[in-house]
Write a protein that holds these residues in place. Structure first.
Motif, PDB file in Angstrom:
ATOM      1  N   ILE A  50      -1.092 -15.156  -6.157  1.00 41.06           N
ATOM      2  CA  ILE A  50      -0.280 -14.550  -7.228  1.00 41.06           C
ATOM      3  C   ILE A  50       0.982 -13.945  -6.622  1.00 41.06           C
ATOM      4  O   ILE A  50       2.099 -14.114  -7.125  1.00 41.06           O
ATOM      5  N   CYS A  51       0.802 -13.246  -5.499  1.00 41.48           N
ATOM      6  CA  CYS A  51       1.936 -12.614  -4.833  1.00 41.48           C
ATOM      7  C   CYS A  51       2.927 -13.676  -4.345  1.00 41.48           C
ATOM      8  O   CYS A  51       4.150 -13.518  -4.493  1.00 41.48           O
ATOM      9  N   ALA A  52       2.401 -14.769  -3.797  1.00 42.18           N
ATOM     10  CA  ALA A  52       3.266 -15.851  -3.316  1.00 42.18           C
ATOM     11  C   ALA A  52       4.042 -16.463  -4.470  1.00 42.18           C
ATOM     12  O   ALA A  52       5.243 -16.755  -4.363  1.00 42.18           O
ATOM     13  N   LEU A  53       3.372 -16.631  -5.595  1.00 41.30           N
ATOM     14  CA  LEU A  53       4.023 -17.202  -6.779  1.00 41.30           C
ATOM     15  C   LEU A  53       5.164 -16.295  -7.250  1.00 41.30           C
ATOM     16  O   LEU A  53       6.262 -16.769  -7.582  1.00 41.30           O
ATOM     17  N   LEU A  54       4.914 -14.989  -7.248  1.00 42.38           N
ATOM     18  CA  LEU A  54       5.969 -14.037  -7.636  1.00 42.38           C
ATOM     19  C   LEU A  54       7.150 -14.130  -6.678  1.00 42.38           C
ATOM     20  O   LEU A  54       8.309 -14.144  -7.103  1.00 42.38           O
ATOM     21  N   ALA A  55       6.847 -14.186  -5.379  1.00 42.56           N
ATOM     22  CA  ALA A  55       7.923 -14.208  -4.377  1.00 42.56           C
ATOM     23  C   ALA A  55       8.742 -15.491  -4.502  1.00 42.56           C
ATOM     24  O   ALA A  55       9.982 -15.472  -4.397  1.00 42.56           O
ATOM     25  N   MET A  56       8.048 -16.607  -4.754  1.00 40.81           N
ATOM     26  CA  MET A  56       8.763 -17.877  -4.887  1.00 40.81           C
ATOM     27  C   MET A  56       9.623 -17.874  -6.151  1.00 40.81           C
ATOM     28  O   MET A  56      10.732 -18.415  -6.175  1.00 40.81           O
ATOM     29  N   THR A  57       9.124 -17.244  -7.203  1.00 39.35           N
ATOM     30  CA  THR A  57       9.876 -17.183  -8.459  1.00 39.35           C
ATOM     31  C   THR A  57      11.075 -16.246  -8.325  1.00 39.35           C
ATOM     32  O   THR A  57      12.184 -16.570  -8.746  1.00 39.35           O
ATOM     33  N   ALA A  58      10.831 -15.090  -7.727  1.00 39.24           N
ATOM     34  CA  ALA A  58      11.900 -14.085  -7.598  1.00 39.24           C
ATOM     35  C   ALA A  58      12.850 -14.409  -6.451  1.00 39.24           C
ATOM     36  O   ALA A  58      13.939 -13.852  -6.376  1.00 39.24           O
ATOM     37  N   LYS A  59      12.411 -15.296  -5.553  1.00 39.58           N
ATOM     38  CA  LYS A  59      13.167 -15.598  -4.331  1.00 39.58           C
ATOM     39  C   LYS A  59      13.457 -14.326  -3.534  1.00 39.58           C
ATOM     40  O   LYS A  59      14.528 -14.149  -2.965  1.00 39.58           O
ATOM     41  N   ARG A  60      12.501 -13.457  -3.541  1.00 39.74           N
ATOM     42  CA  ARG A  60      12.590 -12.187  -2.805  1.00 39.74           C
ATOM     43  C   ARG A  60      11.200 -11.887  -2.252  1.00 39.74           C
ATOM     44  O   ARG A  60      10.198 -12.338  -2.807  1.00 39.74           O
ATOM     45  N   PRO A  61      11.121 -11.083  -1.201  1.00 38.09           N
ATOM     46  CA  PRO A  61       9.784 -10.632  -0.771  1.00 38.09           C
ATOM     47  C   PRO A  61       9.148  -9.769  -1.861  1.00 38.09           C
ATOM     48  O   PRO A  61       9.853  -9.035  -2.555  1.00 38.09           O
ATOM     49  N   VAL A  62       7.846  -9.896  -2.001  1.00 37.85           N
ATOM     50  CA  VAL A  62       7.103  -9.102  -2.995  1.00 37.85           C
ATOM     51  C   VAL A  62       5.866  -8.533  -2.319  1.00 37.85           C
ATOM     52  O   VAL A  62       5.220  -9.219  -1.528  1.00 37.85           O
ATOM     53  N   MET A  63       5.561  -7.295  -2.640  1.00 38.60           N
ATOM     54  CA  MET A  63       4.333  -6.690  -2.113  1.00 38.60           C
ATOM     55  C   MET A  63       3.534  -6.101  -3.270  1.00 38.60           C
ATOM     56  O   MET A  63       4.075  -5.398  -4.116  1.00 38.60           O
ATOM     57  N   ILE A  64       2.254  -6.430  -3.276  1.00 39.05           N
ATOM     58  CA  ILE A  64       1.352  -5.867  -4.294  1.00 39.05           C
ATOM     59  C   ILE A  64       0.334  -4.979  -3.587  1.00 39.05           C
ATOM     60  O   ILE A  64      -0.313  -5.408  -2.634  1.00 39.05           O
ATOM     61  N   VAL A  65       0.223  -3.742  -4.040  1.00 37.20           N
ATOM     62  CA  VAL A  65      -0.819  -2.835  -3.564  1.00 37.20           C
ATOM     63  C   VAL A  65      -1.702  -2.534  -4.762  1.00 37.20           C
ATOM     64  O   VAL A  65      -1.226  -2.020  -5.773  1.00 37.20           O
ATOM     65  N   MET A  66      -2.964  -2.875  -4.662  1.00 39.84           N
ATOM     66  CA  MET A  66      -3.843  -2.610  -5.798  1.00 39.84           C
ATOM     67  C   MET A  66      -4.207  -1.144  -5.845  1.00 39.84           C
ATOM     68  O   MET A  66      -4.206  -0.441  -4.839  1.00 39.84           O
ATOM     69  N   ASP A  67      -4.502  -0.693  -7.048  1.00 39.09           N
ATOM     70  CA  ASP A  67      -5.005   0.655  -7.228  1.00 39.09           C
ATOM     71  C   ASP A  67      -6.535   0.605  -7.128  1.00 39.09           C
ATOM     72  O   ASP A  67      -7.148  -0.398  -7.486  1.00 39.09           O
ATOM     73  N   LYS A  68      -7.147   1.674  -6.656  1.00 39.63           N
ATOM     74  CA  LYS A  68      -8.603   1.627  -6.458  1.00 39.63           C
ATOM     75  C   LYS A  68      -9.362   1.444  -7.773  1.00 39.63           C
ATOM     76  O   LYS A  68     -10.391   0.780  -7.811  1.00 39.63           O
ATOM     77  N   ALA A  69      -8.859   2.017  -8.851  1.00 45.01           N
ATOM     78  CA  ALA A  69      -9.541   1.833 -10.140  1.00 45.01           C
ATOM     79  C   ALA A  69      -9.391   0.380 -10.609  1.00 45.01           C
ATOM     80  O   ALA A  69     -10.313  -0.203 -11.181  1.00 45.01           O
ATOM     81  N   GLU A  70      -8.224  -0.185 -10.326  1.00 47.54           N
ATOM     82  CA  GLU A  70      -7.989  -1.599 -10.647  1.00 47.54           C
ATOM     83  C   GLU A  70      -8.937  -2.478  -9.821  1.00 47.54           C
ATOM     84  O   GLU A  70      -9.477  -3.477 -10.303  1.00 47.54           O
ATOM     85  N   GLU A  71      -9.164  -2.075  -8.580  1.00 46.59           N
ATOM     86  CA  GLU A  71     -10.098  -2.820  -7.716  1.00 46.59           C
ATOM     87  C   GLU A  71     -11.500  -2.830  -8.290  1.00 46.59           C
ATOM     88  O   GLU A  71     -12.175  -3.864  -8.302  1.00 46.59           O
ATOM     89  N   THR A  72     -11.949  -1.664  -8.750  1.00 43.38           N
ATOM     90  CA  THR A  72     -13.333  -1.569  -9.214  1.00 43.38           C
ATOM     91  C   THR A  72     -13.595  -2.536 -10.366  1.00 43.38           C
ATOM     92  O   THR A  72     -14.675  -3.101 -10.474  1.00 43.38           O
ATOM     93  N   ILE A  73     -12.574  -2.747 -11.213  1.00 42.29           N
ATOM     94  CA  ILE A  73     -12.816  -3.617 -12.366  1.00 42.29           C
ATOM     95  C   ILE A  73     -12.499  -5.075 -12.077  1.00 42.29           C
ATOM     96  O   ILE A  73     -12.834  -5.938 -12.871  1.00 42.29           O
ATOM     97  N   SER A  74     -11.839  -5.381 -10.934  1.00 43.18           N
ATOM     98  CA  SER A  74     -11.343  -6.755 -10.834  1.00 43.18           C
ATOM     99  C   SER A  74     -11.715  -7.510  -9.569  1.00 43.18           C
ATOM    100  O   SER A  74     -11.808  -8.727  -9.605  1.00 43.18           O
ATOM    101  N   THR A  75     -11.907  -6.841  -8.445  1.00 45.04           N
ATOM    102  CA  THR A  75     -12.218  -7.587  -7.226  1.00 45.04           C
ATOM    103  C   THR A  75     -13.737  -7.768  -7.097  1.00 45.04           C
ATOM    104  O   THR A  75     -14.490  -7.282  -7.922  1.00 45.04           O
TER     105      THR A  75
END
Lengths: 761, 289, 155
Positions: free
Chosen positions: A268-293
């Motif tokens: 997903i991060c790579a797709l964003l970076a390729m679309t934006a043509k810029r570096p992108v960094m995603i840091v998940m939130d711990k609550a987001e982690e609990t429901i999704s990873t």
């Protein structure tokens, strides 16, 4: 085998990277500082099961400072998965759990990301939700994956749906043997979902390079699988993707199996970076982690055993419903292992087990620490105590009556080369004081054994480069999160090359440069990289000695390396420094580069022929139960393990104690709680209760020796097995204290008090 | 988001008048910061942390005056709280981690009005009063009237809690605060029970029994029927059992992710018994017969 | 709106701008570059972001950045004396209490604050000081040992 002359192995060298960690140098994925990077974020489904009718990203895209908004429509029509290829990186047509990624955004700052995510309009058509595996297999249940067939190996006669994995165990004739048994014990157990809750959140960063390639940074445990998956899921050739591993703040398998574990964060991060043509960094939130990873799944386990009056086990039948979650993830692998382990590791001639892995509208199963093992063992080892009680036998004596011996087979292992199970049982009995310690009111002692079969898996390589000053740089494909990579691995190189451990540098993984590896998973760091590094260091040493032999006018076999000096054995004055030989190498062989590889196939053949030595364990607990409130206090906890030869004692003890603590958390309080609509009710650490120091006693670890394993010098894996026995161990201690058997996790105050009240106590 | 750091109470009150529902008051921040992260940002933040003298803890009019900005750890460290208000001290001592106790304020714990707020049941039992200030004047009211529901107090959106007055309990009293949680101080309480009592002159009966319950009703509550049942009587096993059941019947716990309502009722029963028994033993030197 | 605040971190004075809703942990990490302060739970439950603020350990994730105006902070980066590690830091390395190391800064700061308060902490004091710090790797056993070792070396 351990040799008396080891200089480094068996000591407690300071871990490589220790100083950086205690002074707070920013070394983890979350500390990455990419110039010009955008912030990324993921929109997650608020429904556990729904059709996606439409997604309108126009309002989000119109916000100034938002550089990319992507959905499934922007990614190649490619799915991922292990046994079932059933998942898109961004949900297409349907969402299948609360937290399923639907869209992603890259913007100038986090506030803009939040705003843009809020402006993406997703129209859902909610579908019926199923969160329980028993419900999910019924004809009346909603179908999660319309285009996924039932498993090919599913035997006839199963009227089920939503099943994405089947494992059967068929040894002897369980039905006939059960009919012949003197006593039959039939029980049902249930475990709940826990999240691995490594403290460092999942992080991914991606940067499109000028040459058309893309660089991805990840704190995943398996950088090479991440490379493969990023390439296929973003439609890039493999050689266009470079994955760099960062230091990792905990993983426990939760960051384990490529992009599966992270719910596609890296692609997903790579797709964003390729679309934006810029570096992108995603840091998940711990609550987001609990429901999704990915998580350690819950399992329902039916277990029935037949025994003779003298305590001889004769038959076992059972069934496992293992929860995959919304996608197959690691469910089939973990559910299969769980099913096998319910069969047990005792001498048992007749076993029949059916294990089904089932889709539900919940978070997806990952390879979390001993996948399948702790769940199976909660049932199997609680059940062993129930049988002992039914027979009126001492639980230790009952187990000793049935332990496998050299030459026996157990489920998954055709032949044992030796068996340390009796020694671990006897040692645990002695250490906890069984039959000796005077128990107070409502106090009890429990035991549980465990096994963790070193599964067949891919090999992996190592390169040991010796620099012109005699120091060594090590490339392996495994990463460090307190595991062997920077505890034991540098020690092996130091031992084999005769250099100080401090002169060894183990690098982070760079898929452009490091040898391929499946990742730091499956308790395999020492087995794979340990063996590979040992061979690579030996290869480097041979090259060095061959060059030195000419200078010293001796044969290479007569030389040894001591403290970075190459000397003639027995005549240390005839010596030359490693530095001079390795410098001279520039004109002879270019560079001293040792290469090694763990030959997984050869190892498996060897283990089959010679028999295998398994890392058995017994845990023992002394607990006190507050019969007014149901609170359980662990007063003493002992882990007795056979992990073969020990390279770094404290590192091994630390792995065992940490693994035990994680499962003690699951035993006493940890669980991800869902409502009937599949919403997670305790996403933050406020209500996701992990063990704190005030609820655990110091854990006492005892390592038995004399049973060498398949790793270098006879080591065995130690990363996961500590998590196998604790839940059963505590349940058995509660039984010993109160006479009440709790068959459902967690053994929380509420569940314990409820069981006590139901039993009229 | 607008942000203000009023330097006086009246400045703070005029900001609240001006911004009404849009304004969120922040003190220690241990709850508000989590809301900012996980819920929508408030329209404006009124940080009262820098108003001077709102964190004093001092003896006043036969009791203790506590400034709302006193941190939970300052309560623990206060001699007068430890010696004269041991019930409140026990609650403070079981209030989350040391890091949180160094940041969270008693005023924040009160104004949050969470039924499980650690200091609330003790304040009810101690019959403390809130000093409630609006731009048009101040008044005091007992905490029994102050809490209106989960997150609701008589402050509304325009009032400030400017002081807490806790009368000294009767000489010779004994009090215990019992928190039910898996990880002790680290968890939000599943149930909190505060019990305080004195003994009669010949130590044959309990007097002035007070029972406060946390996390088992929309607000922290007293258990008046239980108090009346036990006051003036010698505590024996039968009465203790009756008192536990009575206390449970006075609670109306809900089911949530921490535990079921039914279980909370069992715990109210158990901890009421335990608290009363401990008071009886401390006051009379006798076990419950 | 944006605020400007001045504060001291590890003896160094900083003046910088921040949004009023910014948590202290984010200000320290992202604006001032103190990456040793670890971001984790954002709810004040895990202790990874523990710093010493005006002498007291606090969770910087639930402290408003603006509240640090005029404050004296110590982060994990400010605990060693040059290259000489604090005894707690050394003890964490020596006992194997540093596995992944992500919780380590929070533990080091909490324990430094404890050992500043008392050279011979009791078991209860140790438990109180670090019950708010979660470690997911060690099961705490090696951390108990590290505290013992550090306290011995300091007394």
């Amino acid at each position: 085998m351990a040799k008396a002359e080891h200089k480094v192995l068996g000591t407690n060298m300071p871990r490589m990277g220790g100083v950086e960690r205690v002074v707070g140098k920013g070394i983890y994925g979350i500390d990455l500082n990419l110039p010009d990077a955008l912030c990324g974020g993921v929109l997650r489904s608020a429904h556990a099961h729904a059709k996606i009718v439409s997604i309108d990203t126009s309002a989000a895209k119109a916000i100034p400072g938002v550089h990319a908004v992507v959905t499934a429509a922007d990614a190649p029509d490619v799915r991922y998965g292990r046994s079932y290829i059933d998942r898109y990186i961004l949900a297409k047509d349907k969402v299948r759990y609360t937290g399923d990624p639907v869209a992603a955004v890259a913007a100038e700052n986090q506030a803009l990301v939040k705003e843009a995510l809020g402006k993406i309009k997703v129209t859902y058509e909610p579908l019926p939700v199923v969160v329980d595996t028993e419900e999910a297999i019924k004809e009346s249940a909603p179908t999660l994956h319309e285009d996924m067939p039932l498993p090919k190996n599913l035997p006839e006669g199963f009227q089920v749906k939503n099943v994405c994995g089947y494992t059967g165990v068929n040894i002897g004739d369980a039905e006939a043997a059960m009919a012949d048994a003197d006593v039959v014990v039939d029980e049902v157990y249930e475990t709940r979902m826990i999240h691995p809750q490594y403290l460092e959140p999942r992080v991914a960063a991606a940067r499109p390079e000028e040459d058309g390639r893309i660089t991805v940074w990840t704190n995943a445990q398996a950088p090479f699988p991440v490379r493969t998956e990023v390439a296929s899921l973003t439609g890039q050739p493999l050689n266009s993707v470079r994955v760099l591993s960062t230091d990792i703040g905990g993983g426990f398998g939760g960051k384990g199996s490529g992009v599966t574990s992270s719910a596609g964060l890296e692609p997903i991060c790579a797709l964003l970076a390729m679309t934006a043509k810029r570096p992108v960094m995603i840091v998940m939130d711990k609550a987001e982690e609990t429901i999704s990873t990915t998580i350690r799944s819950g399992a329902k386990i039916w277990i029935k055993s037949g025994v003779k009056k003298d305590g001889t086990l004769v038959a076992r039948q059972g069934k496992v419903l293992y929860d995959a979650g919304g996608y197959s993830g690691f469910g089939n692998q973990a559910g299969g292992r769980c099913t096998q382990m319910v069969g047990g590791w005792y001498r048992l001639p007749n076993i029949h087990m059916d294990g089904l892995t089932v889709y539900t509208n919940k978070q997806v199963c990952g390879p979390v620490r001993g996948p399948g093992g702790p769940q199976a063992t909660f049932a199997m080892e609680s059940h062993m105590d129930s049988i002992a009680a039914e027979l009126g036998m001492d639980p230790i004596e009952f187990r000793l009556k049935n332990v496998p011996a050299k030459g026996d087979g157990i489920v998954g292992v055709p032949k044992l080369r030796d068996s340390s199970l009796p020694e671990t049982l006897n040692t645990a009995k002695e250490k906890i004081g069984w039959g000796k310690v005077k128990l107070g009111k409502n106090q009890g002692i429990g035991f549980a054994t465990g096994a963790w079969i070193e599964g067949s898996g891919p090999g992996g390589g190592a390169v040991v480069k010796v620099n012109e000053d005699g120091s060594a740089t090590v490339h392996i494909g495994k990463v460090d999160f307190g595991t062997a990579a920077r505890f034991g691995i540098p020690m092996i190189v130091a031992e084999e090359l005769g250099i100080p451990t401090g002169d060894v540098t183990v690098l982070n993984v760079d898929t452009d440069a490091s040898p391929w590896d499946a990742g730091t998973v499956g308790s395999r760091s020492m087995l794979v990289s340990g063996n590979a590094v040992k061979l690579a260091a030996e290869d480097a040493r041979e090259q060095i000695l061959r060059m030195a032999a000419a200078t010293l006018e001796a044969s290479p076999e007569d030389l040894e390396i001591v403290d970075k000096q190459i000397q003639v054995k027995g005549a240390p004055s005839r010596s030359v420094s490693m530095a001079s030989v390795c410098t001279a190498a520039h004109n002879e062989i270019g560079d001293v580069i040792g290469r090694g590889y763990f030959d997984s196939k050869a190892s498996q053949v060897h283990e089959r022929e010679q028999g295998s030595s398994q890392p058995f364990t017994t845990h023992a607990a002394l607990v006190e139960v507050d019969t007014d409130t149901g609170n359980v206090t662990v007063l003493k906890y002992v882990c007795v393990h056979d992990v073969g030869f020990v390279v770094h004692p404290r590192a091994v003890e630390g792995q065992i104690e940490g693994a035990a603590a994680m499962s003690l958390g699951q035993a006493l309080c940890e669980q991800v709680v869902h409502d009937s609509e599949g919403r997670t009710l305790n996403p933050t650490f406020v209500d996701y209760l992990m063990p704190t120091i005030n609820m655990l006693p110091p854990i006492e670890t005892v390592l038995v020796s004399g049973y060498p394993g398949a790793g270098p010098y006879g080591t065995k894996g130690a990363g996961e097995i500590g998590s196998v026995p604790p839940m059963a161990c505590i349940a058995n201690a509660i039984y010993n204290a109160t006479g009440v058997r709790v068959r459902r996790l967690p053994l929380s105050p509420e569940n314990v008090l409820r069981a006590l009240r139901e039993a009229g106590k | 988001m607008d942000y203000f750091e009023p330097k006086t109470v009246s400045e703070a009150l005029s900001l609240l008048d001006q911004h009404g529902e849009q304004a969120e008051v922040i003190a220690g921040g241990t709850d508000v910061m989590v809301d900012i992260k996980y819920k929508d940002e408030p329209g404006c933040l009124v940080n009262i942390k820098r108003i001077p003298d709102l964190n004093a803890i001092r003896e006043s009019n036969g009791g203790v005056h506590i400034g709302p900005l006193a941190t939970i750890h300052e309560l623990e460290e206060s001699d007068i709280v430890r010696e004269r208000l041991p019930l409140l001290w026990q609650a403070a001592h079981q209030f989350a981690s040391l890091q949180i106790r160094n940041t969270a304020t008693i005023g924040g714990n009160i104004c949050r009005a969470s039924p499980s707020g650690e200091t609330l049941a003790p304040l009810l039992v101690l019959e403390a009063e809130a000093e409630v200030t609006f731009s048009d004047g101040a008044r005091t009211e007992p905490f029994g009237a102050f809490f209106k529901g989960p997150g609701q107090t008589s402050l509304g959106s325009r009032g400030l809690l400017t002081g807490i007055s806790v009368p000294f309990p009767a000489a010779g009293n004994h009090a215990v605060y019992l928190k039910h949680a898996v990880r002790g101080p680290m968890d939000i309480a599943m149930v909190g029970v505060a019990v305080m009592a004195t003994a009669n002159a010949d130590k044959s009966a309990l007097d002035d029994v007070r029972v406060g319950l946390g996390a088992v009703a929309p607000t922290p509550i007293r258990a008046p029927k239980t108090e009346a049942l036990v006051s003036g009587k010698a505590l024996d096993a039968a009465l203790l059992k009756e008192a536990g059941a009575c206390s449970a019947s006075e609670s109306s716990p809900i089911t949530d992710q921490r535990s079921s309502g039914e279980y909370r009722g069992w715990i109210v029963d158990a901890l009421t018994r335990r608290g009363l028994a401990q008071c009886w033993q401390a006051l009379t030197g006798k076990e419950v017969a | 709106m944006s605020l400007e605040i001045t504060l001291t971190v590890n003896g160094k004075t900083h003046t910088a701008a921040l949004e009023p809703s910014t948590a202290l942990v984010d200000f320290l990490r992202d604006t001032l570059g103190y990456k040793g302060v670890k971001l984790c739970c954002n709810t004040g439950e895990c202790g990874a972001c523990t710093i010493i603020m005006d002498g007291k350990p606090v969770n910087s994730c639930v402290v408003l950045g603006a509240d640090a105006a005029g404050a004296d902070l110590v982060t994990v980066e400010g605990i060693a004396d040059g290259d000489a590690l604090h005894p707690v830091q050394q003890a964490f390395i020596d006992t194997g209490a540093v596995q992944c190391g992500y919780c380590t800064p929070g533990f080091i700061v909490s324990l430094k604050a404890l050992l500043d308060r008392t050279k011979n902490p009791t078991a209860e004091e140790v438990e109180e000081a670090i019950s708010g710090n979660i470690c997911r790797c060690t099961g705490y056993t090696k951390i108990y040992e590290a505290v013992d070792l550090a306290a011995k070396q300091m007394s």
